[in-house]
Scaffold this motif. Sequence first.
Motif, mmCIF file in Angstrom:
data_model
loop_
_atom_site.group_PDB
_atom_site.id
_atom_site.type_symbol
_atom_site.label_atom_id
_atom_site.label_comp_id
_atom_site.label_asym_id
_atom_site.label_seq_id
_atom_site.Cartn_x
_atom_site.Cartn_y
_atom_site.Cartn_z
ATOM 1 N N GLN A 2 0.843 -1.194 0.000
ATOM 2 C CA GLN A 2 0.000 0.000 0.000
ATOM 3 C C GLN A 2 0.880 1.246 0.000
ATOM 4 O O GLN A 2 1.776 1.386 0.840
ATOM 5 C CB GLN A 2 -0.897 0.012 1.238
ATOM 6 N N HIS A 3 0.649 2.159 -0.982
ATOM 7 C CA HIS A 3 1.317 3.461 -0.951
ATOM 8 C C HIS A 3 0.250 4.520 -0.817
ATOM 9 O O HIS A 3 -0.329 4.943 -1.808
ATOM 10 C CB HIS A 3 2.126 3.690 -2.224
ATOM 11 N N TYR A 4 -0.045 4.915 0.415
ATOM 12 C CA TYR A 4 -1.119 5.867 0.670
ATOM 13 C C TYR A 4 -2.390 5.416 -0.013
ATOM 14 O O TYR A 4 -3.009 4.442 0.403
ATOM 15 C CB TYR A 4 -0.693 7.277 0.268
ATOM 16 N N LEU A 5 -2.807 6.059 -1.117
ATOM 17 C CA LEU A 5 -4.098 5.696 -1.702
ATOM 18 C C LEU A 5 -3.962 4.687 -2.836
ATOM 19 O O LEU A 5 -4.942 4.135 -3.290
ATOM 20 C CB LEU A 5 -4.821 6.960 -2.193
ATOM 21 N N THR A 6 -2.749 4.476 -3.326
ATOM 22 C CA THR A 6 -2.587 3.537 -4.435
ATOM 23 C C THR A 6 -1.930 2.247 -3.937
ATOM 24 O O THR A 6 -1.348 2.201 -2.857
ATOM 25 C CB THR A 6 -1.705 4.145 -5.545
ATOM 26 N N ILE A 7 -2.052 1.232 -4.777
ATOM 27 C CA ILE A 7 -1.463 -0.051 -4.408
ATOM 28 C C ILE A 7 -0.377 -0.414 -5.417
ATOM 29 O O ILE A 7 -0.600 -0.426 -6.629
ATOM 30 C CB ILE A 7 -2.556 -1.128 -4.322
ATOM 31 N N ASP A 8 0.820 -0.654 -4.894
ATOM 32 C CA ASP A 8 1.954 -1.033 -5.729
ATOM 33 C C ASP A 8 1.900 -2.536 -5.968
ATOM 34 O O ASP A 8 1.897 -3.319 -5.017
ATOM 35 C CB ASP A 8 3.243 -0.633 -4.980
ATOM 36 N N ARG A 9 1.850 -2.928 -7.259
ATOM 37 C CA ARG A 9 1.609 -4.343 -7.547
ATOM 38 C C ARG A 9 2.879 -5.146 -7.822
ATOM 39 O O ARG A 9 2.832 -6.124 -8.551
ATOM 40 C CB ARG A 9 0.648 -4.458 -8.729
ATOM 41 N N THR A 10 4.000 -4.706 -7.260
ATOM 42 C CA THR A 10 5.179 -5.560 -7.395
ATOM 43 C C THR A 10 5.159 -6.584 -6.278
ATOM 44 O O THR A 10 4.799 -6.286 -5.145
ATOM 45 C CB THR A 10 6.486 -4.743 -7.314
ATOM 46 N N PHE A 11 5.573 -7.797 -6.660
ATOM 47 C CA PHE A 11 5.515 -8.916 -5.731
ATOM 48 C C PHE A 11 6.427 -8.702 -4.529
ATOM 49 O O PHE A 11 7.576 -8.334 -4.668
ATOM 50 C CB PHE A 11 5.931 -10.190 -6.476
ATOM 51 N N THR A 12 5.873 -8.899 -3.322
ATOM 52 C CA THR A 12 6.699 -8.794 -2.124
ATOM 53 C C THR A 12 6.164 -9.727 -1.042
ATOM 54 O O THR A 12 4.979 -10.026 -1.008
ATOM 55 C CB THR A 12 6.720 -7.354 -1.576
ATOM 56 N N LEU A 13 7.051 -10.186 -0.166
ATOM 57 C CA LEU A 13 6.627 -11.018 0.959
ATOM 58 C C LEU A 13 6.638 -10.224 2.258
ATOM 59 O O LEU A 13 6.446 -10.775 3.340
ATOM 60 C CB LEU A 13 7.537 -12.247 1.083
ATOM 61 N N GLU A 14 6.861 -8.903 2.120
ATOM 62 C CA GLU A 14 6.991 -8.037 3.278
ATOM 63 C C GLU A 14 5.782 -8.155 4.233
ATOM 64 O O GLU A 14 5.938 -8.224 5.444
ATOM 65 C CB GLU A 14 7.174 -6.586 2.804
ATOM 66 N N ASN A 15 4.566 -8.199 3.645
ATOM 67 C CA ASN A 15 3.366 -8.274 4.490
ATOM 68 C C ASN A 15 3.381 -9.516 5.369
ATOM 69 O O ASN A 15 2.976 -9.480 6.526
ATOM 70 C CB ASN A 15 2.112 -8.295 3.625
ATOM 71 N N TYR A 16 3.840 -10.632 4.783
ATOM 72 C CA TYR A 16 3.891 -11.876 5.560
ATOM 73 C C TYR A 16 4.946 -11.795 6.648
ATOM 74 O O TYR A 16 4.767 -12.342 7.740
ATOM 75 C CB TYR A 16 4.136 -13.072 4.640
ATOM 76 N N ARG A 17 6.055 -11.096 6.322
ATOM 77 C CA ARG A 17 7.077 -10.928 7.347
ATOM 78 C C ARG A 17 6.472 -10.177 8.526
ATOM 79 O O ARG A 17 6.612 -10.595 9.676
ATOM 80 C CB ARG A 17 8.278 -10.160 6.782
ATOM 81 N N VAL A 18 5.758 -9.074 8.220
ATOM 82 C CA VAL A 18 5.142 -8.290 9.288
ATOM 83 C C VAL A 18 4.121 -9.140 10.044
ATOM 84 O O VAL A 18 4.112 -9.192 11.281
ATOM 85 C CB VAL A 18 4.460 -7.032 8.699
ATOM 86 N N ALA A 19 3.271 -9.864 9.300
ATOM 87 C CA ALA A 19 2.203 -10.648 9.937
ATOM 88 C C ALA A 19 2.769 -11.701 10.876
ATOM 89 O O ALA A 19 2.195 -11.975 11.929
ATOM 90 C CB ALA A 19 1.326 -11.301 8.872
ATOM 91 N N LEU A 20 3.892 -12.294 10.484
ATOM 92 C CA LEU A 20 4.406 -13.409 11.276
ATOM 93 C C LEU A 20 5.410 -13.004 12.339
ATOM 94 O O LEU A 20 5.617 -13.725 13.305
ATOM 95 C CB LEU A 20 5.037 -14.461 10.361
ATOM 96 N N THR A 21 6.074 -11.846 12.168
ATOM 97 C CA THR A 21 7.123 -11.514 13.131
ATOM 98 C C THR A 21 6.781 -10.336 14.034
ATOM 99 O O THR A 21 7.286 -10.265 15.145
ATOM 100 C CB THR A 21 8.465 -11.213 12.427
ATOM 101 N N GLU A 22 5.940 -9.390 13.581
ATOM 102 C CA GLU A 22 5.583 -8.271 14.455
ATOM 103 C C GLU A 22 4.901 -8.812 15.704
ATOM 104 O O GLU A 22 3.928 -9.567 15.602
ATOM 105 C CB GLU A 22 4.631 -7.314 13.741
ATOM 106 N N PRO A 23 5.399 -8.452 16.897
ATOM 107 C CA PRO A 23 4.829 -9.034 18.121
ATOM 108 C C PRO A 23 3.302 -8.889 18.216
ATOM 109 O O PRO A 23 2.640 -9.841 18.610
ATOM 110 C CB PRO A 23 5.522 -8.257 19.231
#
Lengths: 305, 273
Positions: free
Chosen positions: A59-80
Amino acid sequence: MTAAAEGSPPLRMTRARRNALLQSEPVQGFALISPTFLYALILLVLPILVVIAHSFWTQHYLTIDRTFTLENYRVALTEPIYRDLLWRSLYISLTVSLFTVILAYPIAYFISFHGGRHKSLWLFLITIPFWTSYLLRVMSWKVILGYNGVLNSGLMGLGIIDEPSTALLYNSTAVIITLTHAWAAFAILPIFVSLEKVDRTLVEAATDLGDGPLRSFLRVTLPLSAPGVISAALIVMIPTVGDYVTPKLVGGKDGVMIANAIQAQFGKAANWPLGAALSVTTMLIVTLMAGATVLIIRALQRLAR
Amino acid sequence: MRARRFLSGGWLSVYAFLYVVFLYLPVIFLPIFSINTAPTPKFPLTGFTLQWYADLPHTPALLDAAWNSLKVGVSASILATVLGILAARSITRYRYPGRRTINGLIMAPLVLPEVIVAISMLLVMLQLGLSLSLFTVVLGHVLVCIPYSMTVLTSGFEGFDRSLEEASADLGESAFGTFRRVTLPMVAPAIISSLLVCFTISLDEFIIAFFLTGTEATLPIYIWGQLRFASKLPGVLALGTLLLVASFLLMTVAEILRRRAARRTQNQGGIYA
């Protein structure tokens, strides 16, 4: 029929064949179910695919960047915070399914073996509260457990406590109690169905061969009803992981569950991809947990025999 | 000896009674406190009043929500039942490959976390550029109602004697004529039962409506909004009691009809089997 007879022989052949195909069972059956099937495809399968796709975007503010990333999963699984919420949701849903199944089994057994002529009346009686609004049932627990609630005022009236207890509401125990009550009927039905299928002559045979009632129950009835126990556990476990209303109304700060975090990502936080990744993670983990439950109950069933 | 008595009816019926009490007790508190004069729900009760009920018709937001719920419920139950009839008929009458998979997919909303169903539909609708309204709520409610509709209808359609239809076809009725004059009268109670079940579900459904509605509220959403204000609680309890009674009546009629349908096609089971 007359129309087909007018055509030239080869044409008649293909037309007849096409008619035969159109009138064949599979084609008619499939044609009949296709509107409902399409509806489920468009409003269930497609949306879930879209969620999965979003979980790999940013997510970039109001638009969505459609390049593939696993960042969200990293956050979901590691953020306390998310990790804790996931664990808590799993813990709550496992506890709730364990309680509902244990509490429901004797009822299902009673109705199936001792219900006599009133079986369907019993089932109706037990399922009726389930048909009332879920929101209202959760609300009634808030009324019961609240600071100025039924339980506190009742206990004070009886002289058991001097001042209202704050320990009743706004914690994960309140969530577990409320969910156990809300899903009770769901657990009874599958167990009842599998108990109905237990061949009564097998139980008699076990008794005739010298097994006491408890032994014949443990070795015959209980293992044979395992499929019902499995579906009861799953039918409670999977939806409760994603429950939103109960933690929001009676959970307080300590009872927040993953669904509340998912909702926040689609609402205030406005981070759809992270919300999507949290949803996908929840679905995957609950699938694993469901699979593990099936395996464990099957293993126990084999041990019991 | 003790084990035998324990597994026999005696103790179990006591347990069954307590269990039913556990199921009903929390729900019973809503009507009790909705006729209590005190604005907070606590014991001892302070006195009898119908004031909270009398106030309900004078709340415009509530009347709007009720009207919205009625529109959504009627549309969703009709659509879900039509789709349910097609699918249930196909599942019970025909054999074809992929039948189980398709059935599983149609029944899936029953066992998926509702929040996830709701947000995934929300994403797609926003992507498609659909603006959120009561229409999107109807679309969502149809999806969650179809499994229930299917369960009620398959119990009405199963065990349906196919030779009756064949006889009708042999006697010269068209396929549609057979459906209208033979099949439909047999399964009509099941269809009405499905309509009532779907309407009840839609009337009580909160999560999907919460995510998919625009500015228009349905009754559960209205209740959700009121829950923030402690002073509004008695009104919510009164409204909740009315909803409980409505759900109870609708489900009782639906169950009676479903049993009649099952008896007509000499079949046992239904929601409970």
